[in-house]
Motif scaffolding. Structure first.
Motif, PDB file in Angstrom:
ATOM      1  N   ASP A  76     -27.631 -66.388  37.537  1.00  0.00           N
ATOM      2  CA  ASP A  76     -26.150 -66.391  38.115  1.00  0.00           C
ATOM      3  C   ASP A  76     -25.849 -67.392  38.724  1.00  0.00           C
ATOM      4  O   ASP A  76     -24.585 -68.182  38.520  1.00  0.00           O
ATOM      5  N   VAL A  77     -26.711 -68.082  39.567  1.00  0.00           N
ATOM      6  CA  VAL A  77     -26.345 -69.357  40.252  1.00  0.00           C
ATOM      7  C   VAL A  77     -26.401 -70.438  39.411  1.00  0.00           C
ATOM      8  O   VAL A  77     -25.326 -71.315  39.285  1.00  0.00           O
ATOM      9  N   LYS A  78     -27.290 -70.486  38.493  1.00  0.00           N
ATOM     10  CA  LYS A  78     -27.555 -71.963  37.481  1.00  0.00           C
ATOM     11  C   LYS A  78     -26.283 -71.715  36.413  1.00  0.00           C
ATOM     12  O   LYS A  78     -26.134 -72.627  35.695  1.00  0.00           O
ATOM     13  N   SER A  79     -25.751 -70.492  36.110  1.00  0.00           N
ATOM     14  CA  SER A  79     -24.721 -70.464  35.292  1.00  0.00           C
ATOM     15  C   SER A  79     -23.442 -71.114  35.256  1.00  0.00           C
ATOM     16  O   SER A  79     -22.877 -71.362  34.508  1.00  0.00           O
ATOM     17  N   THR A  80     -23.254 -71.807  36.447  1.00  0.00           N
ATOM     18  CA  THR A  80     -22.108 -72.701  36.807  1.00  0.00           C
ATOM     19  C   THR A  80     -22.215 -73.867  36.036  1.00  0.00           C
ATOM     20  O   THR A  80     -21.118 -74.418  35.603  1.00  0.00           O
ATOM     21  N   SER A  81     -23.573 -74.519  35.850  1.00  0.00           N
ATOM     22  CA  SER A  81     -23.543 -75.495  35.164  1.00  0.00           C
ATOM     23  C   SER A  81     -24.296 -75.213  33.700  1.00  0.00           C
ATOM     24  O   SER A  81     -24.208 -76.276  32.802  1.00  0.00           O
ATOM     25  N   ASP A  82     -24.516 -74.181  33.326  1.00  0.00           N
ATOM     26  CA  ASP A  82     -25.179 -73.801  32.131  1.00  0.00           C
ATOM     27  C   ASP A  82     -24.672 -72.317  31.691  1.00  0.00           C
ATOM     28  O   ASP A  82     -25.166 -71.380  32.179  1.00  0.00           O
ATOM     29  N   GLN A  83     -23.790 -72.382  30.899  1.00  0.00           N
ATOM     30  CA  GLN A  83     -23.120 -70.914  30.435  1.00  0.00           C
ATOM     31  C   GLN A  83     -24.102 -70.126  29.592  1.00  0.00           C
ATOM     32  O   GLN A  83     -23.780 -68.938  29.732  1.00  0.00           O
ATOM     33  N   SER A  84     -25.057 -70.729  28.964  1.00  0.00           N
ATOM     34  CA  SER A  84     -26.276 -69.923  28.465  1.00  0.00           C
ATOM     35  C   SER A  84     -26.878 -69.040  29.379  1.00  0.00           C
ATOM     36  O   SER A  84     -27.447 -68.037  28.965  1.00  0.00           O
ATOM     37  N   LEU A  85     -27.012 -69.380  30.510  1.00  0.00           N
ATOM     38  CA  LEU A  85     -27.555 -68.500  31.719  1.00  0.00           C
ATOM     39  C   LEU A  85     -26.666 -67.473  32.111  1.00  0.00           C
ATOM     40  O   LEU A  85     -26.981 -66.748  33.163  1.00  0.00           O
ATOM     41  N   HIS A  86     -25.692 -67.256  31.847  1.00  0.00           N
ATOM     42  CA  HIS A  86     -24.394 -66.356  32.352  1.00  0.00           C
ATOM     43  C   HIS A  86     -25.015 -64.926  32.064  1.00  0.00           C
ATOM     44  O   HIS A  86     -25.812 -64.425  31.385  1.00  0.00           O
ATOM     45  N   VAL A  87     -24.981 -64.191  33.187  1.00  0.00           N
ATOM     46  CA  VAL A  87     -25.297 -62.647  33.312  1.00  0.00           C
ATOM     47  C   VAL A  87     -24.207 -61.781  32.989  1.00  0.00           C
ATOM     48  O   VAL A  87     -23.220 -61.955  33.813  1.00  0.00           O
ATOM     49  N   SER A  88     -24.381 -60.897  31.996  1.00  0.00           N
ATOM     50  CA  SER A  88     -23.047 -60.195  31.796  1.00  0.00           C
ATOM     51  C   SER A  88     -23.121 -59.098  32.594  1.00  0.00           C
ATOM     52  O   SER A  88     -23.916 -58.669  33.380  1.00  0.00           O
ATOM     53  N   TYR A  89     -21.842 -58.449  32.499  1.00  0.00           N
ATOM     54  CA  TYR A  89     -21.871 -57.368  33.489  1.00  0.00           C
ATOM     55  C   TYR A  89     -22.489 -56.055  33.078  1.00  0.00           C
ATOM     56  O   TYR A  89     -23.072 -55.388  33.732  1.00  0.00           O
ATOM     57  N   LEU A  90     -23.013 -55.885  31.739  1.00  0.00           N
ATOM     58  CA  LEU A  90     -23.653 -55.071  31.376  1.00  0.00           C
ATOM     59  C   LEU A  90     -25.326 -55.215  31.829  1.00  0.00           C
ATOM     60  O   LEU A  90     -25.855 -54.089  32.207  1.00  0.00           O
ATOM     61  N   GLU A  91     -25.567 -56.116  31.854  1.00  0.00           N
ATOM     62  CA  GLU A  91     -27.028 -56.670  32.483  1.00  0.00           C
ATOM     63  C   GLU A  91     -26.978 -56.194  34.111  1.00  0.00           C
ATOM     64  O   GLU A  91     -28.064 -55.600  34.286  1.00  0.00           O
ATOM     65  N   TRP A  92     -26.076 -56.728  34.841  1.00  0.00           N
ATOM     66  CA  TRP A  92     -26.026 -55.969  36.037  1.00  0.00           C
ATOM     67  C   TRP A  92     -25.769 -54.610  36.132  1.00  0.00           C
ATOM     68  O   TRP A  92     -26.486 -53.868  36.984  1.00  0.00           O
ATOM     69  N   LEU A  93     -24.888 -53.798  35.471  1.00  0.00           N
ATOM     70  CA  LEU A  93     -24.803 -52.486  35.270  1.00  0.00           C
ATOM     71  C   LEU A  93     -26.025 -51.749  35.023  1.00  0.00           C
ATOM     72  O   LEU A  93     -26.322 -51.009  35.467  1.00  0.00           O
ATOM     73  N   ASN A  94     -26.688 -52.391  33.775  1.00  0.00           N
ATOM     74  CA  ASN A  94     -28.002 -51.668  33.617  1.00  0.00           C
ATOM     75  C   ASN A  94     -28.822 -51.660  34.497  1.00  0.00           C
ATOM     76  O   ASN A  94     -29.654 -50.737  34.915  1.00  0.00           O
TER      77      ASN A  94
END
Length: 288
Positions: free
Chosen positions: A105-123
């Motif tokens: 989540d922190v690194k996704s600001t500079s690399d969108q491929s690391l983005h954590v989806s809401y479904l990952e957080w929800l699961n």
């Protein structure tokens, strides 16, 4: 016998894989083969030993990888997540998974491929809730909600407001469950602590009461024995004091009876003497 000789070799092989920093599928396959036992006791002992080994090694490894790339760090984190899951160390597994999600989540600001989806957080929040980690589940729900709201703003052009509202409602409902469970757990813990404290106090009071009661009962018992002995002593003394009187009374009665008998015998003797004299006199008078 073959299985018994292979197991130590496999354990040694797995340890070697970790100490030489081979975090790959082969190491996980070796680990998985170690956990196949017919003997439940042996399996539990092996799991316990491996859990301690992996926890100890992971601390050193995470210090070593701080200079590695983001993807290398994530790969190693994912390896340990899977390893802890295999040996049944749920706490370590979820903790490292949470660290991996936060890191992405922190690194996704500079690399969108690391983005954590809401479904990952929800699961992940659902898994935490199922395992009893309610506080972390609440935080994961907040992450899922924030992530989805960003997505909702980005996808506002689609106009699918009903579906978005339903997803938000589901996340909030899960969060409420986690918060209530956390509060319930806290209340239960407080209640358990209160009951424990009351039991200790009650035991202390009961123990003190039993001691006092025992002391009072002992005193009463001893006093009762003393009183009984005193009564027996007085009774015995009265009996001894009364004994001469009864003896004298008995002696006087015997004497009276003896005197009465004596006088009766004397009277009878006198009567016989008188009769004898009278008969003698009569005989004298009758003779010619």
């Amino acid at each position: 016998m073959a299985g018994e000789t292979e197991t130590p070799h496999q354990i040694s092989l797995f340890r070697s894989q970790i100490t030489t920093r081979r975090f790959n599928d082969e190491s996980l396959q070796i680990l998985e083969s170690l956990l196949v036992f017919k003997d439940v006791k042996s399996q539990a002992e092996t799991r316990s030993d491996l859990k301690q080994f992996l926890r100890f090694e992971s601390l050193s490894i995470f210090q070593e990888i701080k200079y590695k790339t983001v993807y290398q760090k994530l790969s190693i984190l994912q390896f340990f997540v899977r390893a802890f899951a295999l040996i049944g160390d749920t706490e370590s597994c979820l903790a490292l998974k949470y660290e991996a999600l936060l890191f992405r989540d922190v690194k996704s600001t500079s690399d969108q491929s690391l983005h954590v989806s809401y479904l990952e957080w929800l699961n992940f929040a659902q898994n935490l809730l199922d395992q009893g980690f309610y506080s972390i589940a609440t935080q994961a729900c907040e992450k899922a909600l924030a992530c989805f709201q960003k997505k909702d703003v980005a996808d506002a052009k689609t106009g699918d407001f009903i579906e978005n509202a339903r997803v938000i409602e589901d996340i909030k409902r899960l969060k409420d469950r986690a918060m209530k469970s956390a509060a319930s757990g806290s209340i239960q813990a407080q209640a358990a602590e209160y009951l424990k404290r009351k039991i200790v106090e009650k035991t202390r009071i009961s123990s003190s009461f039993r001691t006092e009661t025992k002391s009072a009962a002992s005193t009463l018992f001893r006093n009762g024995i003393k009183k009984r002995h005193a009564r027996e002593l007085r009774k015995h003394q009265n009996k001894e004091n009364a004994l001469p009187f009864h003896s004298i009374k008995r002696t006087s009665s015997v004497c009276r009876r003896e005197r009465l008998l004596f006088w009766r015998l004397l009277r009878a003797l006198c009567q016989r003497v008188s009769l004898a004299k009278r008969d003698s006199f009569m005989n004298t008078c009758i003779k010619p």
